[in-house]
Design an enzyme around this catalytic site. Structure first.
Site, short mmCIF file in Angstrom:
data_model
loop_
_atom_site.label_atom_id
_atom_site.label_comp_id
_atom_site.label_asym_id
_atom_site.label_seq_id
_atom_site.Cartn_x
_atom_site.Cartn_y
_atom_site.Cartn_z
N ASP A 1 -27.22 -37.76 -28.40
CA ASP A 1 -28.60 -37.99 -28.00
C ASP A 1 -28.62 -39.17 -27.00
O ASP A 1 -27.59 -39.82 -26.75
CB ASP A 1 -29.50 -38.26 -29.22
CG ASP A 1 -30.97 -37.93 -28.90
OD1 ASP A 1 -31.31 -37.77 -27.71
OD2 ASP A 1 -31.77 -37.83 -29.84
C1 BGC Z 1 -34.57 -37.38 -27.99
C2 BGC Z 1 -34.04 -35.98 -27.80
C3 BGC Z 1 -34.16 -35.55 -26.37
C4 BGC Z 1 -33.45 -36.56 -25.49
C5 BGC Z 1 -33.47 -36.21 -24.02
C6 BGC Z 1 -34.03 -38.35 -26.96
O1 BGC Z 1 -34.70 -39.55 -26.99
O2 BGC Z 1 -34.27 -37.83 -29.29
O3 BGC Z 1 -34.71 -35.11 -28.66
O4 BGC Z 1 -33.67 -34.26 -26.21
O5 BGC Z 1 -34.07 -37.82 -25.66
O6 BGC Z 1 -34.70 -36.42 -23.45
#
Ligand code: BGC
Length: 755
Positions: A292
């Site tokens: 993530d």
């Molecule tokens: C979130 C994810 C997301 C990623 C990309 C993160 O902060 O937890 O769910 O896909 O950002 O934007």
């Protein structure tokens, strides 16, 4: 090494089984052509180029979705130091960057473009929690297919969805993004979404690669506070939290995103046990794993080590792509030189990323999804119709005293509330490309129904701290003046529709709430409206279950419409005036009080189950154990009667299937759809088992007076569970079989399983 890992996690014994079940070589590729292509390509690559493929960067434009963005991205792309980019605004921009990498970088390896397409792209569907309340897998798959269609036409190859984190805690803002509290339903939704996104052929220009997230257990964050610690028994993980990720793997998901949280002391992003042992070896996942947003960098805050140590730990744990941290590109070379990471590990990761590009058809044509103009108008109409159906099916009618709904055409209606004239908030969390000009406010939609009065009534909140974090302007008309006007407006109408709840920013990522009741301004407004003596219908816009005890007591009706996407407003007005009969059923329990959390339907019995009037039982002194609205609950404008369960032979031998039938009748005046739910309780087992577990459901559409007999087939699989050795098995004994309209309102019978 393996044993060490288990010992560290304290699961040595339990994993004896897991390990023996695991296939030793799940990386064997059926697609030899792909293997050959990718192997030859990797052989030509320098270390920098390999590390570049593992580098996923956030475009330094306006769609930043995390705390930090990358800089100098174009220059890095040109040098072949980037494997993928995400959250870029337009197709043109994506095309420009793809041209840059193809023409300028040494090997011309195409970029893969990702995006948070979570519940639709330009056409926005209900937030996933809402959509799960439809219990309609075909519909859910269609919404994902539609999102893939629009996203791929925009040059997006890869979507960061489905989010399948089970959560029993509505304080956690991200419950909006998942399918609620139940593992069975959550697994079905996971499959439907993966199928929808990836279609029959991922290499098609109308398909995208799905990314199941957030692996794992992100929804079990302590106290519902985002990013928080998870500490959980392995048995519970396997029983109640891991199956939806596994279901996505079974459905062929191309990629997996790890979660921000730690699990039993090990961050998910460096958790070899989760990634290698369970995901790859036990479940047979052969796609790639991405972190993530800045999760590797954040391991420093977890206290695991600096960027270099964390990067080495992450790649060793099985991570293939580093999102935003740039830890792999900056540190793995020196870790390699020091012998802390092997070239074999880097090559493996690089291959998996390249394989994903191959599967997406990018090596055949790097511009495969970068060619289309706008979606044609016929298709556009289909998407809007689908969005309407999805919004209608997601609404849950929680109360309808004296059948106040649907309204009669001659009734005058006052629409009041801070969310009545909003558009953006109806789209919900994660809307990067939603088109606002297609959206009506609820006020606008109901105005098409006739004699409608309107007043804002109150601000969304007057809590300055919250307002700042959610970007809400508390300035404007004086609170008392707003309230006064609202009361005068209400008095002029026959009925009041109060449109209250949360703005889009009040749920989703980093939007946990310790108090999930209506904001004080809104409570004050609602009380004043109820005091006028006019019946008040509460239309609740929210991304989570809220605590609504007073509201449930004092409002004439409650329609939970969540954030229903582009077509929320027409769906709501259609339901209020009876053009559509609501059929949604909750997929998350609504607590009475925050202090009950977690409150969910498949609890265990305890050794001192609740008994009315008796103190030394498992209970609260001040509140019932039951939620206000249970899992599976939702009303219709009609009523359904369930007959007794009929089971011809209630002895089940090994390999048998038992058929349970029940007759359902529409006893009301409207045609309507009902979701009959099957629950099973294992009455006696080698470990303690829940009071019930959802094991099936059937959607039945009945005309007034119509009767239908439905059947559920119960197989051994429905009776299985993970025992203390983590074997998924059925044990002989008695099982209670329940069928009903929600998890509490059921008819029951018994069967006996024997070996
Ligand atoms: C979130 C994810 C997301 C990623 C990309 C993160 O902060 O937890 O769910 O896909 O950002 O934007």
């Amino acid at each position: 090494m393996k044993l060490f890992r288990f010992k560290v996690l304290g699961f040595a014994l339990i994993f004896a089984c897991l390990w023996s079940c695991s296939s030793s070589d799940t990386t064997t590729k059926t697609d030899e052509a792909m293997d050959q292509y990718v192997t030859e390509l990797v052989d030509k690559m320098t270390l920098d180029e390999k590390l570049g493929q593992l580098n996923l960067l956030a475009w330094d434009g306006s769609l930043t979705t995390g705390a930090a963005a990358n800089t100098g991205v174009s220059q890095k792309v040109e040098k072949g130091l980037v494997g993928g980019l995400f959250n870029i605004e337009s197709q043109q921009e994506r095309r420009k960057i793809q041209e840059l990498v193809i023409k300028q970088s040494r090997l011309g390896i195409p970029l893969m473009f990702g995006q948070d397409v979570i519940h639709g792209h330009h056409t926005v569907f209900p937030i996933p929690l809402a959509l799960s309340c439809s219990w309609d897998m075909d519909l859910i798959e269609k919404t994902a297919r539609a999102a893939a269609y629009e996203a791929s036409a925009d040059g997006i190859d890869w979507v960061f969805s489905p989010m399948v984190d089970i959560s029993k805690d509505p304080r956690w803002g991200r419950v909006a993004e998942g399918a609620g509290e139940d593992v069975y339903l959550g697994s079905m939704v996971a499959k439907a979404m993966v199928k929808g996104y990836q279609g029959a052929d991922m290499a098609s220009d109308e398909s995208v690669m799905a990314c199941v997230k957030h692996y794992a257990l992100y929804g079990a964050a302590e106290a519902g506070r985002d990013y928080n610690t998870v500490d959980m028994s392995v048995l519970r993980m396997f029983q109640d939290y891991l199956p939806p990720y596994q279901a996505a793997v079974d459905a062929g998901v191309g990629s997996v995103m790890t979660s921000f949280n730690d699990i039993n002391g090990v961050p998910a992003t460096s958790n070899k046990w989760l990634i290698e042992d369970i995901l790859r070896n036990y479940w047979g996942f052969n796609g790639f794993v991405v972190t993530d947003y800045t999760a590797i960098r954040e391991m420093g805050f977890h206290g695991v080590g600096d960027l270099k140590t964390s990067s080495a730990l992450a790649i060793d744990a099985g991570i293939d792509m580093d999102m935003v941290s740039e830890g792999f590109v900056h540190t793995l070379q020196s870790s390699l030189e020091e012998g802390k990471v092997s070239m074999e590990t880097i090559d493996k990761a690089c291959k998996r990323v390249l394989e994903a590009k191959y599967k997406l058809g990018l090596f055949k044509d790097p511009y495969i999804r970068l060619k289309k103009d706008k979606v044609d108008s016929q298709k556009q109409k289909e998407l809007m119709d689908l969005a309407l159906l999805a919004a209608q099916k997601s609404c849950v009618l929680l109360k309808n005293k004296d059948n106040i709904l649907p309204f009669k055409s001659d009734q005058s209606v006052a629409v009041i509330g801070p969310l009545a004239d909003c558009k953006k908030d109806l789209l919900g969390t994660w809307v990067l490309s939603g088109e606002l000009d297609q959206v009506q406010s609820i006020k606008e939609a109901v105005q098409q129904k006739g004699n409608i009065l309107y007043a804002e009534g109150a601000k969304l909140t007057d809590n300055e701290d919250i307002a700042k974090l959610i970007n809400y302007n508390t300035k404007g008309e004086d609170d008392e003046a707003l309230l006064k006007k609202a009361v005068l407006t209400a008095k002029k109408a026959d009925v009041v529709v109060a449109v209250l709840g949360e703005s889009a920013a009040m749920s989703g990522e980093a939007s946990s709430m310790a108090d999930i009741s209506l904001q004080a301004t809104q409570q004050k407004l609602l009380k004043a409206l109820v005091k006028t003596g006019k019946p008040v219908v509460l239309v609740l816009v929210s991304g989570r279950p809220m605590t609504l005890e007073w509201e449930a007591e004092n409002c004439a009706a409650i329609l939970q419409c969540w954030a229903g996407g582009t077509q929320t407003a027409p769906a709501v007005s259609g339901i209020l005036w009876g053009d559509y009969n609501p059929s949604g059923k909750l997929t998350m329990s609504f607590p009475r009080k925050v202090g009950q959390i977690p409150v969910y339907y498949n609890m265990k019995n305890t050794g001192r189950p609740f008994y009315p009037g008796i103190k030394y039982t498992s209970r609260y002194l001040d509140v019932s154990n039951k939620p206000l609205f249970p899992f599976g609950y939702g009303l219709s404008y009609t009523s359904f009667e369930y007959g007794d369960l009929v089971i011809k032979d209630n002895i089940m031998d090994q390999g048998d299937t038992i058929t349970v039938s029940v007759t359902m009748k529409n006893t009301g005046e409207y045609a309507g759809e009902e979701t009959a739910q099957l629950y099973i309780r294992d009455m006696e087992a080698s470990i303690t088992r829940p009071l019930k577990e959802l094991k099936g459901f059937k959607k039945v559409y009945l005309q007034p007076g119509e009767e239908k007999t439905i059947e559920f087939e119960i197989t051994e699989d429905d009776l299985k569970f993970y025992n203390k050795n983590l074997e998924y098995k059925v044990e002989p004994g008695e099982f209670q079989i329940e069928v009903g309209s929600d998890s509490e309102n059921i008819k029951a019978s018994k069967i006996h399983y024997q070996l």
